[in-house]
Design a protein around this motif. Structure first.
Motif, short mmCIF file in Angstrom:
data_model
loop_
_atom_site.label_atom_id
_atom_site.label_comp_id
_atom_site.label_asym_id
_atom_site.label_seq_id
_atom_site.Cartn_x
_atom_site.Cartn_y
_atom_site.Cartn_z
N ASP A 4 42.84 36.90 34.82
CA ASP A 4 41.74 37.26 35.70
C ASP A 4 40.40 36.88 35.08
O ASP A 4 39.52 36.34 35.74
CB ASP A 4 41.75 38.76 35.99
N SER A 6 39.83 34.56 32.84
CA SER A 6 39.73 33.11 32.84
C SER A 6 39.30 32.59 34.21
O SER A 6 38.45 31.70 34.31
CB SER A 6 41.06 32.47 32.46
N ASN A 7 39.88 33.15 35.26
CA ASN A 7 39.49 32.76 36.62
C ASN A 7 38.04 33.09 36.90
O ASN A 7 37.32 32.29 37.50
CB ASN A 7 40.39 33.44 37.65
N GLN A 8 37.59 34.26 36.46
CA GLN A 8 36.19 34.65 36.67
C GLN A 8 35.25 33.68 35.97
O GLN A 8 34.24 33.26 36.54
CB GLN A 8 35.95 36.06 36.16
N ARG A 11 35.12 30.28 37.75
CA ARG A 11 34.34 30.36 39.00
C ARG A 11 32.84 30.47 38.72
O ARG A 11 32.02 30.02 39.50
CB ARG A 11 34.81 31.55 39.83
#
Length: 52
Positions: A4, A6-8, A11
Motif C-alpha cells: 500500500d 509503495s502504491n501511495q 501515485r
C-alpha cells in the motif's frame, strides 16, 4: 501494508511535478522539503500581513 505504501508513493511521484508548481510559494503541507514546522513558523507573519 508495504505494498500500500509503495502504491501511495508511486501515485504521488507521477503527478507531483505537474501539480507542485501550481501551489502557493507559502504552501508547506505535503511538499518536499517543507512541513508543518515551516507552516507554524511562518503563520504569525502571514497573519500580520508581513508575507502573503
Amino acid at each position: 501494508m508495504a505494498i500500500d505504501r509503495s502504491n501511495q508513493q508511486a501515485r504521488l511521484h507521477l503527478p507531483q511535478p505537474l501539480i507542485d508548481p501550481t501551489f502557493s510559494g507559502f504552501s508547506s503541507g505535503l511538499r518536499p522539503g517543507r512541513g508543518t514546522h515551516d507552516a507554524v513558523r511562518t503563520a504569525p507573519q502571514y497573519a500580520q500581513g508581513v508575507i502573503g
